[in-house]
Design an enzyme around this catalytic site. Sequence first.
Site, PDB file in Angstrom:
ATOM      1  CG  ASP A 302      -5.861  -8.887  -3.051  1.00 42.59           C
ATOM      2  OD1 ASP A 302      -4.804  -8.584  -3.631  1.00 42.59           O
ATOM      3  OD2 ASP A 302      -6.973  -8.477  -3.418  1.00 42.59           O
ATOM      4  CG  HIS A 303      -0.152  -7.970  -2.602  1.00 45.63           C
ATOM      5  ND1 HIS A 303       0.299  -8.303  -3.869  1.00 45.63           N
ATOM      6  CD2 HIS A 303       0.501  -8.802  -1.752  1.00 45.63           C
ATOM      7  CE1 HIS A 303       1.191  -9.273  -3.772  1.00 45.63           C
ATOM      8  NE2 HIS A 303       1.320  -9.598  -2.505  1.00 45.63           N
ATOM      9  CG  PHE A 456      -7.512  -4.986  -8.702  1.00 44.79           C
ATOM     10  CD1 PHE A 456      -8.778  -4.927  -8.139  1.00 44.79           C
ATOM     11  CD2 PHE A 456      -6.943  -3.807  -9.161  1.00 44.79           C
ATOM     12  CE1 PHE A 456      -9.466  -3.725  -8.043  1.00 44.79           C
ATOM     13  CE2 PHE A 456      -7.621  -2.595  -9.072  1.00 44.79           C
ATOM     14  CZ  PHE A 456      -8.887  -2.558  -8.513  1.00 44.79           C
ATOM     15  CG  HIS A 457      -2.002  -8.278  -6.791  1.00 44.72           C
ATOM     16  ND1 HIS A 457      -0.914  -7.563  -6.307  1.00 44.72           N
ATOM     17  CD2 HIS A 457      -2.219  -7.806  -8.038  1.00 44.72           C
ATOM     18  CE1 HIS A 457      -0.515  -6.697  -7.228  1.00 44.72           C
ATOM     19  NE2 HIS A 457      -1.293  -6.832  -8.294  1.00 44.72           N
ATOM     20  CB  SER A 458      -7.808 -12.726  -5.691  1.00 45.82           C
ATOM     21  OG  SER A 458      -8.581 -11.559  -5.525  1.00 45.82           O
TER      22      SER A 458
END
Length: 525
Positions: A302-303, A456-458
Amino acid sequence: MGVPDEEDLDLRGFDFIVVGAGSAGSVIARRLLDSTDARMLVLEAGGAQDDAASIVNPPQWVENLGSRYDWNYQYAPAPHTGNRTIPLARGKVVGGSGSINALVWARGNRADYDGWAAAGNPGWEYESVLPLFQQAEDWEDGANEYRGAGGPIRVERAKDLHPVAQALIDSGLSYGMPYLDDMNVPDPLGVGPVSMNVRDGQRCSSWRGYLKPVADHPRLTLLTGAHVHRLTFAGSRCTGVEFERAGRGYRAGAASEVVLAAGAIDTPRLLLRSGVGPAGDLRRLGIDVVGDLAGVGQNLQDHPILAGLCFEAEEALPAFNNNLEGSTFFWKSRSDLPVADLMFVSVQIPYVSPEIAQEFPPPPNSFVIAPGLMRVESRGQIRLLGAGADAPVEIQPNFLAERQDVDALLAGIELGLDIASQPAYRKIIRNWVAPSRPMTRDQAVSFLRKSCLTYFHSAGTCAMGPGPEAVVDARLRVHGVEGLRVADASVMPSITSANTYAPSVLIGEAAARFLAARPPAGSST
């Protein structure tokens, strides 16, 4: 919406079952309706409402976080982030997370896709996936060498930039960054207006662009509020799904394939619950092993975003607009890097973590410059904690576990404060809020560990590739299992270097092409 009443459910005769009507699932269903004569069942665990103001109106998207449109997942505590629990929003509505996110359309860097191909996934290099991006898009300037027109997703630049968004652009320019009129060039490095998936001022999600216009198609059955508990198998072939809806259990079969498009958290969870994953872990939970795949739930990426570098405005800020951001820049944390690894956004509200807010209480008339790390070294995992249908999972991203990530974000903090010191920002900043003064390295490390949240970039938890840790092959077929594919951000072997929504749409386009080209059920080829 093509949703039958409970007593009218006919769950026979489907060719495909798609689990998830989200960023990729909506794409797959629409493209298969258009290109085949298949009958499809699409199962969406979220609700049917898609017209709430927080969903359709770009500046209100943050109202979705923690709302009834959010599954309200959490990242587990870890020492690298001060043993804090970090909220992880996931969309609980048709369209999935693409219906509640920040509406940023960013492909990332060509090197992302070339890297996927180099890792043993032919057909995923940038030149091969570019046409799929183009067919998805309706770019406001029309088609060109890199952009598409007439596709389901309308993409436009942010307009009428908010003062803090314009200041980010002007400050980036005075710092020495190039101006990017289009943030989706193959190798983005510079500052400019953010590209947003909006049409007529409203969100244009995969659901609204692809699937909603054909929701009443006679070959489509779409069920919302449908919680898939497990996959069904005949030997090593996936034959369908078991799901619950309105308190009743159902079983549905797929003559051709089941496609998991439930996202980087729920896709591996469903695989594990169904007996596809690390055999030792599954047996310890009492789950019968269908496929021994060590990589299911591993490789979580994730970021991290720092929330944030906060400043009090000199004068009252005007009304929020665009997606509360409006501008962005890609830059390198070190000059010797081959591609940009940092992505900054200006945020029109005091978007800070609870820990930063406690230490540096932000006044209401304040805004944020938020550094995000786009090329992460840290890897996490998802662990199933029980065998039951409602068994929870532990989601551990291991943010900041690797020293390279810490160093890159420290450079991001320094760069963010340099940007805030440029003339355009000095004109609108009254006071530094968080931090309130320049920091030593130790203070900056403490700051980043307290301010670290998720973009929120799983991604990455069912990685594509040929190796022992891979879960799917280059055509998204689950290794060792027939009749089952994965098509969502979980298949990314390495996370893209920008927001993951546009790449998830791409994965949906690719999956639909693979599925449409497959031999008919029962074929010997």
